[in-house]
Enzyme design. Structure first.
Site, PDB file in Angstrom:
ATOM      1  N   SER A 251      37.003  27.219 -73.737  1.00 19.45           N
ATOM      2  CA  SER A 251      35.912  27.830 -72.151  1.00 19.45           C
ATOM      3  C   SER A 251      34.574  26.499 -73.070  1.00 19.45           C
ATOM      4  CB  SER A 251      35.766  28.692 -72.060  1.00 19.45           C
ATOM      5  OG  SER A 251      34.652  29.643 -72.554  1.00 19.45           O
TER       6      SER A 251
ATOM      7  N   THR B 164      23.973  20.953 -24.644  1.00 23.02           N
ATOM      8  CA  THR B 164      25.412  21.838 -25.473  1.00 23.02           C
ATOM      9  C   THR B 164      26.965  21.057 -24.888  1.00 23.02           C
ATOM     10  OG1 THR B 164      25.592  22.806 -23.105  1.00 23.02           O
ATOM     11  CG2 THR B 164      24.238  23.509 -24.386  1.00 23.02           C
ATOM     12  N   HIS B 165      28.065  21.181 -25.795  1.00 17.85           N
ATOM     13  CA  HIS B 165      28.719  20.810 -25.356  1.00 17.85           C
ATOM     14  C   HIS B 165      29.103  18.841 -26.306  1.00 17.85           C
ATOM     15  CE1 HIS B 165      30.603  24.333 -23.719  1.00 17.85           C
ATOM     16  NE2 HIS B 165      30.071  24.292 -23.191  1.00 17.85           N
TER      17      HIS B 165
ATOM     18  N   SER C 226      28.051  -2.389 -45.904  1.00 15.10           N
ATOM     19  CA  SER C 226      29.470  -2.402 -46.012  1.00 15.10           C
ATOM     20  C   SER C 226      30.384  -4.152 -47.011  1.00 15.10           C
ATOM     21  CB  SER C 226      30.628  -2.465 -44.672  1.00 15.10           C
ATOM     22  OG  SER C 226      31.694  -3.243 -44.351  1.00 15.10           O
TER      23      SER C 226
ATOM     24  N   LYS D 205      26.385  -3.832 -41.440  1.00 15.65           N
ATOM     25  CA  LYS D 205      26.489  -2.089 -41.282  1.00 15.65           C
ATOM     26  C   LYS D 205      25.151  -1.644 -42.224  1.00 15.65           C
ATOM     27  CE  LYS D 205      28.985   0.181 -39.782  1.00 15.65           C
ATOM     28  NZ  LYS D 205      30.126   0.339 -40.315  1.00 15.65           N
TER      29      LYS D 205
ATOM     30  N   GLU E 178      26.484  11.101 -44.795  1.00 13.69           N
ATOM     31  CA  GLU E 178      28.570  11.958 -44.723  1.00 13.69           C
ATOM     32  C   GLU E 178      29.016  12.631 -46.470  1.00 13.69           C
ATOM     33  OE1 GLU E 178      29.752   7.734 -43.707  1.00 13.69           O
ATOM     34  OE2 GLU E 178      28.197   7.507 -42.821  1.00 13.69           O
TER      35      GLU E 178
ATOM     36  N   GLN F  40      36.961  34.137 -66.696  1.00 10.05           N
ATOM     37  CA  GLN F  40      36.725  32.402 -67.543  1.00 10.05           C
ATOM     38  C   GLN F  40      36.629  31.720 -66.460  1.00 10.05           C
ATOM     39  OE1 GLN F  40      37.336  31.350 -71.803  1.00 10.05           O
ATOM     40  NE2 GLN F  40      38.792  30.010 -71.304  1.00 10.05           N
TER      41      GLN F  40
END
Ligand code: ARG
Length: 455
Positions: A40, A172-173, A294, A300, A307, A339
């Site tokens: 280890s 909401t939603h 990009s 971009k 992300e 371990q």
């Protein structure tokens, strides 16, 4: 690491491979495949500081209790301090061929100081040793993360302070629902993080018992002083039950759970920033320093940082799941399966720290577009509830008021106006209760204020 490397100890009996601490009963060499598989050191070498601290207090205690001589204890402590200094400065690095960090340090100590080094492990096992090392490491790492979260909280509070009157849609939603302010939205993030800080404090508080002295599993026959070692390492006291002391990895599970919840929070915040920075929302813009481009699309600007945080959340949950499953079938006390706790724990601690280190400066630099937020809030009939509440204030039952407000929204949508700009005559066509004061009732910032959210 820099500087000349000091060659670590080798065991002549095993053809140059490092000595085993457990070469007692077995005869002959260990199979090389098992030797490599068993190791280890590749991931526990980072515990060297905790391992040495544990050994220092153990050796001092052995000397104090007369279990080893004062001279031996002093020689051990001097040797350990030398190893610590050499590892810290990079003059000595852990031997990748050693079994684990405990083996490496003990072997290196004996190579340096001879006979007294062989007395260090009196009244101790690697089982209580690894348990104490890992607790010390986790405690320090969690306190470091707490500091990072607190720094992020200060940034959030600072950004929020200037947006007391910045209205944006609350959702909401993911459909526009009612107006809120950016200050309230950022303060909601702050609440999530504050609970994380409190969970970290609680987790650390439950880590405050010291496994040293539990030995392999059943304690020790030596007259050791467990209060002394526990106190010297900053623990509240020794673990009560030796079986539990060496087999308990709840502190690792709890740490991974707390970190998983924290990653849920960082991931949700990241997701909102990704949405806000899209052309569709346009609520925020990340400075170039916090975006990537990009290779094919020159226009971009991608929110990679957010992300990645969203993606890394999955990795931390995986660390938790792996550890839960690894432990669930283990009989007491120590089993070698354990371990496997370290890589998951270290990975989660490292990942969360890296996420916080990236997220905090980004939050300090993100630019908010107040106009776009306001425009989105006025397009979405977010004050429809307030329009109904206005009629309730004039004596109408809510369900009837709700119906009238709904009809007004339909009219506004058809005629491409808002509840703020619909003429009062049109209002009156739907109910005689409407008067000029309705415009105050549907004013967006007024809607937020009436809910006590503008502070
Ligand atoms: N490397 C081991 C671990 O990380 C140390 C404890 C070994 N104990 C034992 N009895 N084999 O768990």
């Amino acid at each position: 690491m820099t500087g000349p490397s000091v060659k670590p100890a080798a065991d002549p009996a095993s053809g140059g491979a490092p000595a085993k601490l457990w070469a007692g009963r077995a005869s002959g060499d260990i199979n090389p495949a098992l030797e490599a598989f068993n190791r280890s050191i590749g991931f526990d070498a980072r515990l060297y500081e905790e391992d040495i601290r544990g050994s220092l207090v153990h050796a001092e205690m052995l000397g104090h209790c007369g279990i080893i001589s004062g001279e031996d204890a002093a020689a051990i402590c001097g040797g350990l301090r030398g190893i610590w200094g050499d590892m810290e400065s990079g003059r000595l690095s852990a031997d990748p061929a050693a079994e684990d960090i405990h083996t490496f340090i003990e072997t290196e100590l004996t190579r340096r100081i001879g006979e007294p080094g062989k007395r260090l492990h009196t009244g101790r096992s690697r089982n209580d040793q690894v348990a104490v090392d890992l607790r010390l490491y986790t405690r320090t790492a969690l306190n470091g993360l707490r500091g990072q979260i607190e720094a992020l909280l200060r940034i959030l509070a600072d950004r929020a302070r200037r947006h007391k009157n910045t209205v944006l849609p609350g959702y909401t939603h993911l459909q526009r629902a009612q107006p809120v302010t950016l200050k309230v939205h950022l303060a909601a993030w702050g609440k999530m993080l504050r609970r994380d800080v409190s969970r970290i404090r609680n987790a650390v508080a439950r880590m405050e018992e010291c496994p040293l002295g539990a030995g392999a599993l059943a304690g020790t026959t030596y007259p050791i002083d467990r209060d002394r070692t526990a106190g010297a390492l900053g623990f509240r006291g020794p673990c009560e039950n030796p079986l539990d002391a060496v087999s308990d990895r709840d502190f690792a599970l709890e740490t991974l759970s707390v970190l998983s919840v924290l990653m849920v929070h960082l991931s949700r915040m990241s997701e909102e920033i990704i949405l806000w920075c899209s052309a569709e929302f346009g609520f925020a813009r990340l400075p170039d320093a916090f975006t990537t481009g990009s290779s094919i699309m020159p226009q971009k600007k991608n929110p990679d940082l957010c992300e990645l945080i969203r993606g890394k959340a999955g990795r931390v949950f995986g660390d938790l799941m792996g550890t839960l499953v690894m432990l669930k079938g283990l009989p007491l006390a120590y089993n070698k399966d354990m371990q496997e706790d370290k890589e998951a724990l270290f990975d989660a601690l490292d990942t969360v720290s890296a996420c916080l280190a990236a997220f905090a400066p980004m939050m300090a630099a993100i630019e908010f577009n107040k106009e776009r937020m306001r425009a989105a809030a006025s397009e979405g009939f977010l004050n429809a509830t307030d329009c109904a509440d206005y009629l309730v204030g004039k004596g109408l039952p809510f369900r009837e008021a709700y119906g009238i407000a709904g009809k007004l929204v339909a009219v506004c949508a058809k005629e491409k106006v808002t509840l703020e700009t619909l003429p009062i005559e049109r209002y009156k066509e739907f109910s005689p209760l409407f008067d000029d004061d309705v415009f105050l009732a549907v004013d967006l910032i007024e809607c937020v204020r009436k809910r006590g959210l503008v502070k």
